[in-house]
Design a protein around this motif. Structure first.
Motif, PDB file in Angstrom:
ATOM      1  N   PHE A   1      53.996  -0.845  50.294  1.00 55.89           N
ATOM      2  CA  PHE A   1      54.441   0.056  49.231  1.00 55.89           C
ATOM      3  C   PHE A   1      53.871  -0.334  47.879  1.00 55.89           C
ATOM      4  CE2 PHE A   1      57.900   0.952  52.291  1.00 55.89           C
ATOM      5  CZ  PHE A   1      57.695   2.318  52.362  1.00 55.89           C
TER       6      PHE A   1
ATOM      7  N   ARG B   1      61.692  25.349  57.119  1.00 54.54           N
ATOM      8  CA  ARG B   1      62.685  24.505  56.452  1.00 54.54           C
ATOM      9  C   ARG B   1      61.998  23.249  55.931  1.00 54.54           C
ATOM     10  NH1 ARG B   1      67.816  25.834  57.893  1.00 54.54           N
ATOM     11  NH2 ARG B   1      68.460  23.783  57.285  1.00 54.54           N
TER      12      ARG B   1
ATOM     13  N   GLU C   1      63.758  20.702  53.520  1.00 53.83           N
ATOM     14  CA  GLU C   1      64.937  19.978  53.990  1.00 53.83           C
ATOM     15  C   GLU C   1      64.574  19.106  55.191  1.00 53.83           C
ATOM     16  OE1 GLU C   1      66.343  23.989  54.336  1.00 53.83           O
ATOM     17  OE2 GLU C   1      65.128  23.557  52.581  1.00 53.83           O
ATOM     18  N   SER C   2      63.303  19.175  55.637  1.00 53.47           N
ATOM     19  CA  SER C   2      62.955  18.501  56.878  1.00 53.47           C
ATOM     20  C   SER C   2      62.943  16.983  56.694  1.00 53.47           C
ATOM     21  CB  SER C   2      61.582  18.965  57.346  1.00 53.47           C
ATOM     22  OG  SER C   2      60.608  18.528  56.429  1.00 53.47           O
ATOM     23  N   TRP C   3      63.139  16.292  57.800  1.00 45.51           N
ATOM     24  CA  TRP C   3      63.215  14.825  57.734  1.00 45.51           C
ATOM     25  C   TRP C   3      61.917  14.232  57.223  1.00 45.51           C
ATOM     26  CZ3 TRP C   3      59.662  12.150  60.561  1.00 45.51           C
ATOM     27  CH2 TRP C   3      59.043  12.840  61.588  1.00 45.51           C
TER      28      TRP C   3
ATOM     29  N   VAL D   1      61.567  14.874  53.313  1.00 44.43           N
ATOM     30  CA  VAL D   1      62.487  13.991  52.593  1.00 44.43           C
ATOM     31  C   VAL D   1      62.014  12.546  52.739  1.00 44.43           C
ATOM     32  CG1 VAL D   1      64.869  13.200  52.440  1.00 44.43           C
ATOM     33  CG2 VAL D   1      64.403  15.591  52.894  1.00 44.43           C
ATOM     34  N   GLY D   2      61.542  12.207  53.953  1.00 42.93           N
ATOM     35  CA  GLY D   2      61.033  10.863  54.192  1.00 42.93           C
ATOM     36  C   GLY D   2      59.860  10.530  53.281  1.00 42.93           C
TER      37      GLY D   2
ATOM     38  N   VAL E   1      61.154   9.893  49.847  1.00 44.14           N
ATOM     39  CA  VAL E   1      61.773   8.565  49.779  1.00 44.14           C
ATOM     40  C   VAL E   1      60.691   7.492  49.684  1.00 44.14           C
ATOM     41  CG1 VAL E   1      63.108   6.878  51.096  1.00 44.14           C
ATOM     42  CG2 VAL E   1      63.898   9.236  50.947  1.00 44.14           C
TER      43      VAL E   1
ATOM     44  N   THR F   1      60.039   4.780  46.776  1.00 46.73           N
ATOM     45  CA  THR F   1      59.936   3.351  47.042  1.00 46.73           C
ATOM     46  C   THR F   1      58.653   2.796  46.446  1.00 46.73           C
ATOM     47  OG1 THR F   1      60.938   3.889  49.145  1.00 46.73           O
ATOM     48  CG2 THR F   1      60.090   1.657  48.889  1.00 46.73           C
TER      49      THR F   1
ATOM     50  N   LEU G   1      66.121  10.555  42.294  1.00 48.87           N
ATOM     51  CA  LEU G   1      67.490  10.240  42.726  1.00 48.87           C
ATOM     52  C   LEU G   1      68.406  11.432  42.443  1.00 48.87           C
ATOM     53  CD1 LEU G   1      67.966   6.514  41.658  1.00 48.87           C
ATOM     54  CD2 LEU G   1      67.758   7.436  43.968  1.00 48.87           C
TER      55      LEU G   1
ATOM     56  N   LEU H   1      67.847  13.979  45.053  1.00 47.17           N
ATOM     57  CA  LEU H   1      68.506  13.559  46.296  1.00 47.17           C
ATOM     58  C   LEU H   1      70.014  13.780  46.201  1.00 47.17           C
ATOM     59  CD1 LEU H   1      66.806  10.246  47.439  1.00 47.17           C
ATOM     60  CD2 LEU H   1      66.695  12.479  48.507  1.00 47.17           C
TER      61      LEU H   1
ATOM     62  N   GLY I   1      72.025  16.770  47.350  1.00 43.40           N
ATOM     63  CA  GLY I   1      72.414  16.932  48.743  1.00 43.40           C
ATOM     64  C   GLY I   1      73.848  16.501  49.021  1.00 43.40           C
ATOM     65  N   VAL I   2      74.455  15.758  48.096  1.00 40.98           N
ATOM     66  CA  VAL I   2      75.852  15.373  48.285  1.00 40.98           C
ATOM     67  C   VAL I   2      76.690  16.637  48.093  1.00 40.98           C
ATOM     68  CG1 VAL I   2      77.699  13.886  47.447  1.00 40.98           C
ATOM     69  CG2 VAL I   2      75.335  13.109  47.369  1.00 40.98           C
ATOM     70  N   PRO I   3      77.519  16.993  49.091  1.00 39.18           N
ATOM     71  CA  PRO I   3      78.194  18.293  49.037  1.00 39.18           C
ATOM     72  C   PRO I   3      78.920  18.577  47.721  1.00 39.18           C
ATOM     73  CG  PRO I   3      78.546  17.273  51.156  1.00 39.18           C
ATOM     74  CD  PRO I   3      77.794  16.278  50.328  1.00 39.18           C
TER      75      PRO I   3
END
Lengths: 558, 179
Positions: free
Chosen positions: A63, A120, A123-125, A128-129, A132, A136, A229, A232, A235-237
């Motif tokens: 990284f 999608r 929103e896909s993994w 988002v990955g 992230v 990092t 952040l 991200l 995404g917390v409801p």
């Protein structure tokens, strides 16, 4: 690979050092000997560079690489671009069968697109990955570079190695006649005038200005991290909500999954007049302004009670227009759309006795949750059945065709003086259409035939003021976006960092005089013209006239 | 400074795993869960026509049929007698049947239930809440729930014949005798 990191000046440097931390002598020679030095991060080793990396170090080093960071960004950009080929699923309000929709609308490519999950994308993994990983990489890259750079810049040697000076991009050497100390003093004065901070060590000099611009990129990165952040956190409801509420006039509805209720008291729409419209649009209904008079409530008791109605307390009201939402504690209700759709809200009919010609009432009959009994004059009306959308089923029984009050009908049992104990049955259609009136007559006649009434009574609304109706259905978009302030803060920090880095340059000038020969080297992280003209003008004032182009060390190599 | 290098690395990487793991993990579970055989039906507490509150929880341990219906839906109306008949036939053996009305006026529901002679508990949904929890797309929808509280069968649309219902009831009882 073993590398001797001890410099000839006696300083022990960490693995990965390019220029000696103390005297500036190049330690790694991968460039031609007379070319300008690689001055990035002042030649210090990245923080995590190590001789024997373990697993954590390897992850860290992955990284820490800018090359990796660039690839991550490129892949993310490509992914984000693919996501824009067809509309995303999240942009549709009601999507039951996405696969079918994409196939029908965009053909085979749409089907493939949807099947691969690109509908999608955001929103896909993997997307988002990637984000992230970029985050990092931002943290680790910055940390690994800013700390060593900070250390290197805060403990700079004034007297640098001769090669360090002669291999800068801006270089000047010539013998001088003046006393070295005296000349250096003169130069120092000139540089101070140009707002340099000057440090001297006998006949060696270091002048420096705008070091803070070196921190710009790192401040920019802090801003980006805050931004990421915050995104991200959406995404917390509890931090993010985006849904739609459909309301007729006079209707109150719960905002799903919240303790809030919203009422549409009145909806109004203004259309452009023909003279306000261009010729091509004349005669069409173009909305000029539409507005929902909305009231926001919170539920204070019986909120989830299956029997009792919730108790509501008004907390806010606002006339919602496009770009003027109702805003209450982070909850925002935007005007989204409207639809002309006439619905009765309530009527105030009279009970008419056709035998005597007398009329009784009026009595109020709401379409939603009507009361079960009404007293009208000497008579009592008991509601016996309700059909919000009257129709007949296959067995010719009356039924409602839907739950919406499109064509309401009410069956009353009338009791009172001169009527049998069991009462008489009458059906009533409040909508004043010819069709409904005919149906009303026919059904009441059939009741009469079967002996359920004497045909004595009928209902009449009379004036329009006795009818309350909703002309429009309004669509409100309910949003909560608590992350937004943080997004702005992040963007602001990022902007400050960008400005620091873009509009100022970190400039340094070193000189030393060895046996009457002056050696000058100057470095800037951008705008070499600027530093050369500053050096030339300072030298001129000490008596050395030199063309600023002649200071360019690179002219020899390119 | 060097002393802290390792701990700082661990802290940062741990944060990345935590926050990143949460973000990536969420993207897997974002899609709305659709009820299918084997899943547990969402809980509810609804009043019946006599204003008595029924909770799903209290039906656990018994074979249960939940029928979502409305007076505006012809197949719902048409399968009502069959449901009532099967209910009479099996209730002594422990079968429970509840009809959840699709947020209609109590009076209309009462009238219809009386007219077809349905005497199993009919619960009144309010503002389509329960219906949305169950993610109904078509009416009627009938859930056959085994005594262990898990959905055994879902019938979307109708009307079901008495045989359709009977086969599924039989299966509910088979499941309960096995456990």
């Amino acid at each position: 690979m073993f590398q001797n990191t001890k410099c000839e000046c006696g300083h022990q440097n960490p693995t990965g050092t390019v220029l000696c931390e103390s005297c500036g002598k190049p330690l790694i020679e991968d460039l031609p000997l007379d070319s300008p030095l690689e001055m990035r991060y002042d030649g210090v080793a990245r923080r995590s560079q190590k001789a024997n990396p373990d697993l954590i170090d390897r992850v860290w080093n992955f990284f820490s690489s800018v090359k990796i960071a660039v690839w991550l960004i490129v892949i993310t950009l490509i992914g984000a671009a693919i996501g824009t080929i067809y509309p995303q699923e999240s942009s549709f309000i009601n999507m039951d069968d996405a696969a079918q929709y994409y196939k029908d609308t965009y053909g085979v490519w749409g089907l493939i697109y949807q099947a691969l999950g690109f509908s999608r994308t955001y929103e896909s993994w993997w997307f988002v990955g990637l984000l992230v990983m970029i985050g990092t990489s931002l943290v680790i890259c910055s940390l690994d570079r800013v700390l060593p750079l900070y250390k290197a810049l805060s403990k700079q040697q004034i007297r640098k190695h001769l090669t360090f000076l002669t291999r800068q991009q801006t270089v000047y050497t010539s013998p001088i006649e003046l006393d070295p100390e005296e000349w250096t003093e003169k130069l120092a004065k000139q540089l101070k005038k140009k707002r340099y901070r000057v440090h001297r060590d006998g006949d060696a000099l270091l002048a420096e200005k705008n070091r803070f611009s070196r921190w710009g990129p790192y401040i920019n990165h802090i801003g980006l991290i805050v931004f990421l952040l915050a995104v991200l956190a959406r995404g917390v409801p509890a931090w993010h909500m985006d849904q739609y509420v459909t309301l007729d006039e006079g209707q109150t509805k719960q905002i799903p999954n919240t303790n809030y209720y919203v009422k549409n008291e009145k909806f109004t729409v203004d259309f452009y007049k023909d003279e306000e419209l261009p010729d091509s649009l004349k005669g069409t209904n173009r909305a000029k302004l539409f507005e929902t008079k909305a009231v926001l409530y919170t539920c204070t008791a019986y909120c989830d009670d299956p029997v009792k109605d919730p108790v509501l307390a008004e907390v806010d009201r606002h006339d919602i227009q496009v770009n003027s939402p109702l805003s209450y504690q982070g909850l925002k209700l935007y005007q989204y759309n409207y639809e002309p759709k006439v619905h009765l809200i309530s009527v105030k009919p009279m009970l008419i006795d056709s035998q005597t010609g007398e009329s009784y009432g009026p009595f109020e009959l709401p379409m939603a949750n009507p009361p079960l009994t009404y007293s009208v004059g000497p008579y009592t009306l008991k509601l016996s059945d309700v059909f919000p959308d009257f129709g007949m089923d296959e067995q010719n029984r009356p039924m409602t065709k839907s739950r919406d009050p499109n064509n309401p009908a009410f069956v009353f049992i009338v009791t009172g003086p001169g009527l049998p104990e069991t009462g008489e049955f009458y059906i009533y259609f409040p909508l004043p259409t010819a069709e409904d009136k005919l149906l009303e007559q026919q059904i009441n006649a059939s009741f009469q035939k079967s002996g359920n009434n004497s045909g004595r009574f009928s209902f009449e609304v009379g004036k329009m003021e006795n009818v309350e109706f909703s002309q429009y259905t309004t669509y409100l978009n309910v949003r909560v976006d608590r992350a937004m302030p943080f997004v702005w803060v992040g963007a602001g920090i990022s902007m400050i960092g960008l400005i620091m880095g873009f509009y100022w340059q970190h400039r340094r000038i070193w000189t030393r005089i060895d046996d009457g020969v002056l050696t000058l080297g100057a470095h800037t992280n951008k705008n070499t013209y600027g530093v050369r003209s500053e050096v030339a003008s300072a030298l001129k004032n000490t008596g050395i006239v030199v063309d600023q182009k002649a200071l360019d060390n690179r002219r020899n190599t390119r | 400074m060097k002393r802290y290098r390792k701990p700082i690395q661990y802290i940062i990487l741990a944060l990345v795993v935590l926050i990143g793991g949460y973000a990536v993990g969420r993207s897997f579970f974002e899609t709305k869960e659709v009820l299918k055989p084997g899943s547990e039906p969402p809980a509810f507490a609804l009043a019946d026509l006599q204003n008595e509150v029924h909770e799903l929880e209290s039906y656990k341990g018994k074979p249960l049929i939940i029928n979502f219906w409305g007076t505006f839906c012809p197949p719902c109306r048409n399968e009502m007698p069959a449901l009532q008949h099967e209910y009479e036939k099996w209730k002594d053996q422990g079968l429970e049947l509840i009809g959840i009305n699709l947020s209609e006026d109590r009076l209309a529901v009462q009238r219809f239930a009386d007219s077809v002679g349905a005497n199993f508990p009919i619960l009144l949904d309010r503002n389509k809440k329960t219906e949305k929890q169950y993610g109904l797309k078509e009416y009627p929808t009938t859930y056959f729930i085994a005594p262990d509280g898990k959905i055994q069968d879902i019938v979307v649309g109708g009307p079901m014949s008495e045989e359709d219902i009977e086969i599924r009831i039989q299966r509910l009882f088979d499941a309960s005798s096995r456990t």
